[in-house]
Design an enzyme around this catalytic site. Structure first.
Site, PDB file in Angstrom:
ATOM      1  NE  ARG A 140      -3.698   0.570   0.515  1.00  0.00           N
ATOM      2  CZ  ARG A 140      -4.802   0.726   1.247  1.00  0.00           C
ATOM      3  NH1 ARG A 140      -5.450  -0.318   1.681  1.00  0.00           N
ATOM      4  NH2 ARG A 140      -5.269   1.928   1.507  1.00  0.00           N
ATOM      5  NE  ARG A 199      -7.865   1.020  -2.694  1.00  0.00           N
ATOM      6  CZ  ARG A 199      -7.512   0.199  -3.689  1.00  0.00           C
ATOM      7  NH1 ARG A 199      -7.277   0.657  -4.901  1.00  0.00           N
ATOM      8  NH2 ARG A 199      -7.386  -1.089  -3.472  1.00  0.00           N
ATOM      9  CG  HIS A 254     -12.503  -0.775  -2.386  1.00  0.00           C
ATOM     10  ND1 HIS A 254     -11.721  -0.301  -3.404  1.00  0.00           N
ATOM     11  CD2 HIS A 254     -11.847  -1.826  -1.864  1.00  0.00           C
ATOM     12  CE1 HIS A 254     -10.640  -1.047  -3.503  1.00  0.00           C
ATOM     13  NE2 HIS A 254     -10.689  -1.980  -2.578  1.00  0.00           N
ATOM     14  CE  LYS A 256      -8.905  -4.911  -4.914  1.00  0.00           C
ATOM     15  NZ  LYS A 256      -7.754  -4.593  -4.062  1.00  0.00           N
ATOM     16  NE  ARG A 277     -11.951  -9.421   5.204  1.00  0.00           N
ATOM     17  CZ  ARG A 277     -11.276  -8.488   4.520  1.00  0.00           C
ATOM     18  NH1 ARG A 277     -10.285  -8.838   3.718  1.00  0.00           N
ATOM     19  NH2 ARG A 277     -11.570  -7.225   4.657  1.00  0.00           N
ATOM     20  CD  GLN A 320      -6.374  -7.293   5.435  1.00  0.00           C
ATOM     21  OE1 GLN A 320      -5.612  -6.947   6.322  1.00  0.00           O
ATOM     22  NE2 GLN A 320      -6.173  -7.008   4.176  1.00  0.00           N
TER      23      GLN A 320
HETATM   24  O1  LIG Z   1      -8.903  -3.853  -1.915  1.00  0.00           O
HETATM   25  C1  LIG Z   1      -8.285  -4.343  -0.992  1.00  0.00           C
HETATM   26  C2  LIG Z   1      -8.902  -5.281  -0.083  1.00  0.00           C
HETATM   27  C3  LIG Z   1      -8.826  -4.773   1.347  1.00  0.00           C
HETATM   28  O2  LIG Z   1      -9.619  -3.617   1.469  1.00  0.00           O
HETATM   29  C4  LIG Z   1      -9.442  -5.826   2.277  1.00  0.00           C
HETATM   30  O3  LIG Z   1     -10.606  -5.634   2.606  1.00  0.00           O
HETATM   31  O4  LIG Z   1      -8.779  -6.795   2.614  1.00  0.00           O
HETATM   32  C5  LIG Z   1      -7.387  -4.448   1.705  1.00  0.00           C
HETATM   33  C6  LIG Z   1      -6.807  -3.426   0.746  1.00  0.00           C
HETATM   34  O5  LIG Z   1      -5.464  -3.151   1.100  1.00  0.00           O
HETATM   35  C7  LIG Z   1      -6.894  -3.954  -0.672  1.00  0.00           C
HETATM   36  O6  LIG Z   1      -6.431  -2.994  -1.576  1.00  0.00           O
END
Ligand SMILES: O=C1C[C@@](O)(C(=O)O)C[C@@H](O)[C@@H]1O
Length: 222
Positions: A34, A62, A121, A147, A186, A209
């Site tokens: 990142r 981002r 997102h 994604k 996930r 996560q």
């Molecule tokens: O788009 C994603 C997925 C994410 O947001 C996650 O939810 O794990 C984590 C981010 O760093 C990545 O770019």
């Protein structure tokens, strides 16, 4: 079947990135760096430090409008995205909204044959199935690597994100939901065809996560 992981790294200095990357690459198939957590002037040095591993790295820069931390303006962000592209990483993550707005960048990345991961997102909710499918159709015009990440407020939200795999066509689709209610997605996304799932080294970079160790424990169950 080997279920793959991608450790998200969000460090604040080039040296920290290098150190953490070494650990992450030992544990995970892929690593996401990142770059938006760095100061702009630290990004070129970071790229030089990690260039030999970029064939396993997803590069992300981002903007704040998409939940990121990048502190510069959009012109600077585009220039850095182009710089990253020169290193030809495993994947360059660029937001659908960025590509839609910036046809010059889209053209440039196509001309350089950059491997794009087009991303979208929603940090609050999960859209309807019809909206999600429409979004994927639009996103896949930019890349086969798509994604789409939402936020689940119910189990049904997470299920809707997983249903998308049944219609993924020729896309490499990564679709799951953030948040506590989304955690199950996930893991399950791997069993439905996601090329990998995003994990941490212990400290979650996004809501819900798992750590790489937690996911490995689960996917190694027989
Ligand atoms: O788009 C994603 C997925 C994410 O947001 C996650 O939810 O794990 C984590 C981010 O760093 C990545 O770019």
């Amino acid at each position: 079947m080997k279920y793959k992981t991608c450790v998200s790294i969000a460090e604040k200095t080039p040296n920290k990135i290098k150190q953490t990357l070494k650990i992450a690459l030992k544990k995970s198939d892929f690593v996401e760096v990142r770059f938006d957590f760095l100061k702009i002037e630290q990004i070129p040095e970071s790229l030089e430090l990690i260039k030999k591993d970029l064939n396993r790295i997803v590069c992300t820069l981002r903007p704040k409008t998409e939940g990121g931390k990048f502190s510069g303006n959009e012109k600077e962000r585009i220039a850095i995205l182009k710089l990253i592209a020169e290193y030809n990483p495993f994947l360059l993550d660029v937001e659908f909204n960025t590509l839609k707005k910036n046809s010059a960048l889209t053209k440039y990345l196509k001309s350089t044959k950059t491997k794009l991961l087009v991303s979208w997102h929603d940090f609050k909710k999960t859209p309807t199935s019809a909206e999600l499918k429409k979004k994927i159709a639009q996103m896949s015009k930019f890349s086969n690597n798509v994604k789409i990440v939402s936020t689940a407020n119910s189990t049904d939200d997470a299920t809707r994100m997983l249903e998308l795999y049944s219609k993924k066509g020729k896309n490499n689709l990564i679709s799951f939901a953030m948040g506590d209610m989304g955690r199950i997605s996930r893991i399950l996304c791997l069993y439905l065809g996601s090329p990998y799932t995003y994990v941490s080294l212990g400290k979650a970079v996004a809501p819900g996560q798992f750590s790489v160790d937690e996911v490995k424990k689960i996917t190694n169950l027989k």
